[in-house]
Design an enzyme around this catalytic site. Sequence first.
Site, PDB file in Angstrom:
ATOM      1  N   ASP A 177       4.281  -5.890   4.445  1.00 15.78           N
ATOM      2  CA  ASP A 177       3.653  -4.593   5.548  1.00 15.78           C
ATOM      3  C   ASP A 177       4.020  -5.563   6.485  1.00 15.78           C
ATOM      4  OD1 ASP A 177       2.272  -2.378   5.927  1.00 15.78           O
ATOM      5  OD2 ASP A 177       0.533  -3.355   5.572  1.00 15.78           O
ATOM      6  N   HIS A 182       3.832   4.720  12.214  1.00 19.06           N
ATOM      7  CA  HIS A 182       2.371   5.173  13.060  1.00 19.06           C
ATOM      8  C   HIS A 182       3.393   6.445  13.831  1.00 19.06           C
ATOM      9  CE1 HIS A 182      -0.804   2.656  11.198  1.00 19.06           C
ATOM     10  NE2 HIS A 182       0.250   3.026  10.781  1.00 19.06           N
ATOM     11  N   ASP A 242       6.110   1.718   6.496  1.00 23.11           N
ATOM     12  CA  ASP A 242       4.884   1.464   6.726  1.00 23.11           C
ATOM     13  C   ASP A 242       4.345   2.224   5.806  1.00 23.11           C
ATOM     14  OD1 ASP A 242       2.450  -0.126   6.958  1.00 23.11           O
ATOM     15  OD2 ASP A 242       2.743   1.214   8.884  1.00 23.11           O
ATOM     16  N   HIS A 262       0.781  -1.423  -0.074  1.00 25.13           N
ATOM     17  CA  HIS A 262       0.086   0.121  -0.563  1.00 25.13           C
ATOM     18  C   HIS A 262       0.447   0.973  -0.780  1.00 25.13           C
ATOM     19  CE1 HIS A 262       0.705   0.827   4.599  1.00 25.13           C
ATOM     20  NE2 HIS A 262       0.483   0.339   4.599  1.00 25.13           N
ATOM     21  N   GLU A 291      -5.303   2.006   2.784  1.00 25.41           N
ATOM     22  CA  GLU A 291      -4.561   0.853   3.379  1.00 25.41           C
ATOM     23  C   GLU A 291      -4.797   1.202   5.293  1.00 25.41           C
ATOM     24  OE1 GLU A 291      -3.090  -2.047   6.582  1.00 25.41           O
ATOM     25  OE2 GLU A 291      -2.389  -0.139   6.272  1.00 25.41           O
ATOM     26  N   GLU A 292      -4.888   2.342   5.491  1.00 29.69           N
ATOM     27  CA  GLU A 292      -4.881   2.598   6.778  1.00 29.69           C
ATOM     28  C   GLU A 292      -5.752   3.277   6.914  1.00 29.69           C
ATOM     29  OE1 GLU A 292      -2.091   2.118   8.877  1.00 29.69           O
ATOM     30  OE2 GLU A 292      -0.652   2.525   6.772  1.00 29.69           O
ATOM     31  N   ASP A 331      -0.466   4.524   1.212  1.00 26.41           N
ATOM     32  CA  ASP A 331      -1.614   5.674   1.394  1.00 26.41           C
ATOM     33  C   ASP A 331       0.278   5.450   3.271  1.00 26.41           C
ATOM     34  OD1 ASP A 331      -2.320   2.848   2.264  1.00 26.41           O
ATOM     35  OD2 ASP A 331      -3.681   4.381   3.440  1.00 26.41           O
ATOM     36  N   ARG A 364      -8.425  -5.630  18.342  1.00 30.25           N
ATOM     37  CA  ARG A 364      -8.081  -6.235  17.369  1.00 30.25           C
ATOM     38  C   ARG A 364      -8.443  -7.595  18.813  1.00 30.25           C
ATOM     39  NH1 ARG A 364      -4.587  -3.028  13.978  1.00 30.25           N
ATOM     40  NH2 ARG A 364      -5.457  -1.285  14.378  1.00 30.25           N
TER      41      ARG A 364
END
Length: 472
Positions: free
Chosen positions: A183, A445, A123, A92, A157-158, A94, A356
């Site tokens: 990823d 991130h 990332d 990805h 994706e994010e 983005d 999660r």
Amino acid sequence: MATIDFNAEVEKRKDALMEDLFTLLRINSAEDKAHANAENPFGPGPRQALDAFLAIAKRDGYETKNYDNYAGHFVYENGAKEDAETLAIIGHLDVVPAGAGWDSNPFEPEIRQGNLYARGASDDKGPTMACYYGLKILKELNVPLSKKIRFIVGTNEETGWADMDYYFDHCELPLPEFGFSPDAEFPIINGEKGNITEYLHFVGKNDGEVILNSFTAGLAENMVPESATAVITGAKDLKGQLDQFISEYADKNLRYDLEENGDKATITLHGRAAHGAMPEKGINGATYLALFLNRYNFGGGAAAYLRIASEILLEDHEGEKLGVAYVDDLMGNTSMNAGVWTYDEATEGTIALNFRFPQGNSPERMQEILKAIDGVDDVTLSEHLHTPHYVPMEDPLVSTLIDVYEKHTGLKGYETIIGGGTFGRLLKRGVAYGAMFEGEPDSMHQANEMKPVENIFKAAVIYAEAIYELTK
């Protein structure tokens, strides 16, 4: 065919790889809803990154296809039969928003002390380009294939995966049989927990001794909020109280900004950002600001908002205080990140809880538990749900990737199940493979996201041989 020295082949292409990577890293490809339109479904930045990547692929002789600026792909066959299986590689382009705290421009890549600093270095632009060059080596060496290869790149994706929803709805080709996403981390991610965001809703009206006019925090649901800002009316001795609070929690390295205008004040509290799949690695600025504010006499929805944030959500990384905790023998625990916060006295307050969760837990179970919390007005679910995903170690895809990793690192491979979500789960036999190595700092991130330059090249070597072994 003679044995290929993949290390030597990557060595020849180091400068070219970095040049192409820098082209991608200079594009701020975070989602920009304010400027999204039919031509730019996630804003101009993600579309520019997709254009740039496809231009690189077209330059290298691939026939590319752009699916309405949501996603793109190219297919490489080189001798594979018409009915051959297809290996998918899905990256990805983005990124999450840059946020604060950078020592350099996040969209002007810099190499310092052997590390490449830029948003997307780790990332996922760095790993995606390393994987692209792994395939480029096979193409330039004209290696005959027994399987087709489809290289797919997305742009959302994010923040929702709408890119892949659109791609697989509109792609004229059948779903690939197996594949991987570059990823995550080595040696392999062959299991991923489910992913859902549940929104706590609160009444906005509040009429206590102190009024909460507004509360905002968080750049994305899958990020721990680095900072939070509240506007309040009627509080006394704020500076003295804040100084005392910071002192009480000195081990958290909190800091604050305070602006006062009459009896109205704006407070911003700073913690530390982290990936939402690992909330324990961050300091959630929103929960600590709520903890500070909870000492004052608020009323109505604000009182419930701040009480639940400070007494339940604070450091509740596994949902134990919330009552939603659940552990599975294979997949482990449930994790919770309170990622995006809004409160407006004229409308309502919301807190986005990103979970999660392992097999055995469910969004509906957690929703019912959350609805029963005193002070919560309602609980709604996001449209984007990912169910738990697992590919066994004995699958040839997994065992081959593990073998290549072991060959090039000298380390023993093992299975890993994560709370993070990758495009690997889009395929029934799909995994994530690299590109973060064991012992490499995880800066995804976060401010000052980086990737050791040598690890980019090392990943390219591994990707080249892995693609070769899976498709030769």
